[in-house]
Scaffold this motif. Structure first.
Motif, PDB file in Angstrom:
ATOM      1  N   PRO A   8       0.827  -1.213   0.000  1.00 33.32           N
ATOM      2  CA  PRO A   8       0.000   0.000   0.000  1.00 33.32           C
ATOM      3  C   PRO A   8       0.857   1.257   0.000  1.00 33.32           C
ATOM      4  O   PRO A   8       1.888   1.338   0.682  1.00 33.32           O
ATOM      5  N   ALA A   9       0.447   2.250  -0.791  1.00 33.60           N
ATOM      6  CA  ALA A   9       1.215   3.496  -0.894  1.00 33.60           C
ATOM      7  C   ALA A   9       1.146   4.315   0.385  1.00 33.60           C
ATOM      8  O   ALA A   9       1.970   5.200   0.611  1.00 33.60           O
ATOM      9  N   GLY A  10       0.159   4.044   1.209  1.00 33.90           N
ATOM     10  CA  GLY A  10      -0.010   4.777   2.460  1.00 33.90           C
ATOM     11  C   GLY A  10      -1.187   4.202   3.208  1.00 33.90           C
ATOM     12  O   GLY A  10      -1.820   3.242   2.758  1.00 33.90           O
ATOM     13  N   PRO A  11      -1.526   4.769   4.359  1.00 32.91           N
ATOM     14  CA  PRO A  11      -2.665   4.259   5.128  1.00 32.91           C
ATOM     15  C   PRO A  11      -3.986   4.659   4.495  1.00 32.91           C
ATOM     16  O   PRO A  11      -4.041   5.575   3.665  1.00 32.91           O
ATOM     17  N   PRO A  12      -5.068   3.975   4.877  1.00 33.58           N
ATOM     18  CA  PRO A  12      -6.390   4.419   4.436  1.00 33.58           C
ATOM     19  C   PRO A  12      -6.675   5.838   4.933  1.00 33.58           C
ATOM     20  O   PRO A  12      -6.026   6.325   5.862  1.00 33.58           O
ATOM     21  N   ALA A  13      -7.647   6.479   4.313  1.00 33.69           N
ATOM     22  CA  ALA A  13      -8.027   7.835   4.717  1.00 33.69           C
ATOM     23  C   ALA A  13      -9.530   7.881   4.943  1.00 33.69           C
ATOM     24  O   ALA A  13     -10.300   7.385   4.111  1.00 33.69           O
ATOM     25  N   ILE A  14      -9.945   8.449   6.054  1.00 36.06           N
ATOM     26  CA  ILE A  14     -11.373   8.626   6.316  1.00 36.06           C
ATOM     27  C   ILE A  14     -11.836   9.851   5.542  1.00 36.06           C
ATOM     28  O   ILE A  14     -11.363  10.968   5.765  1.00 36.06           O
TER      29      ILE A  14
END
Length: 248
Positions: A8-14
């Motif tokens: 994954p390029a980064g964490p999930p975003a809300i």
């Protein structure tokens, strides 16, 4: 096997949150739920680590390589209410995809019954879907955004929610999703990827280390008002579009 290109390029975003649910933008290469007890990260384990003890239920899932919007409910009543909307096809989901081939018309409707095609000499992948006589009804609406240089950027709305539906339907009309290891040039890439990870051969043939499909919009009626959420294309797909369809 996961390397730098397939992590994954980064964490999930809300993206948005209210008292009943939140909408999360899931990055590509992240599972929605754990598939086995091997410690692989997933959207639900990330959420539970962020909010220990909270009620959190994924209303629906995205494939590991698909990025974009997922609804996560915050209490049982919301789960029941939203599940009824989902079953009644009252939650409109829209995706963006980058495909091989140039879509000639501005709009198309694809309808083909889908099911498991089974292992054959031509198909080594157990989960592969295709047109079958006893398959489930499946309908997808497609709009062209742009086309050129042998590629198409399009919007797709599935009217039904069959396994791999958009990817299968687009492949059926000659617009397979770029990077698709199952419905692209050779389904054996899927098995090779599981065994070896991403390779230079796959890069030459598939162009992207994940299939170019992104869940970009959700729309439904909720508590007396229209609810809509958006997630812009992630950098990997924007960059690929700039090098292909937008490259002149």
């Amino acid at each position: 096997m996961q390397g730098p290109l397939t992590a994954p390029a980064g964490p999930p975003a809300i993206v948005v949150e209210n008292d009943d649910f939140l909408v999360v933008d899931k990055p590509a290469h992240l599972l929605s739920h754990p598939t086995r007890l091997d410690g692989q990260p997933s959207l639900i384990t990330w959420l539970r680590a962020e909010r220990p003890g909270a009620y959190l239920t994924l209303l629906h899932r995205l494939d590991r390589e698909t990025s974009g919007l997922v609804i996560v409910t915050k209490h049982a009543a919301a789960t029941n209410m939203l599940s009824r909307l989902m079953e009644g096809r009252l939650i409109e989901k829209e995706y963006q995809a980058v495909c091989w081939g140039e879509m000639r018309d501005g709009y198309a409707e694809i309808e083909a019954r889908l099911g498991f095609v089974g292992i054959t000499e031509a198909n080594p992948v157990k989960i592969k879907q295709g047109v079958t006589a006893d398959g489930a009804e499946a309908q997808t609406k497609v709009w062209r955004i742009a086309a050129g240089n042998g590629f198409t950027h399009l919007r797709a709305q599935p009217r039904t929610g069959r396994l791999h539906q958009i990817r299968v339907h687009l492949a059926l009309v000659g617009l397979p999703v770029v990077g698709d290891k199952i419905y692209g040039p050779d389904a054996a890439h899927f098995l090779r990827f599981i065994e070896t990870g991403w390779t230079p051969e796959m890069e030459r043939e598939l162009l992207l280390p994940r299939h170019a499909l992104h869940a970009s919009r959700l729309n439904f009626w909720w508590r007396g008002a229209n609810f809509e959420a958006h997630a812009p294309l992630p950098p990997d797909l924007r960059g690929f579009l700039g090098r292909t369809v937008g490259g002149g």
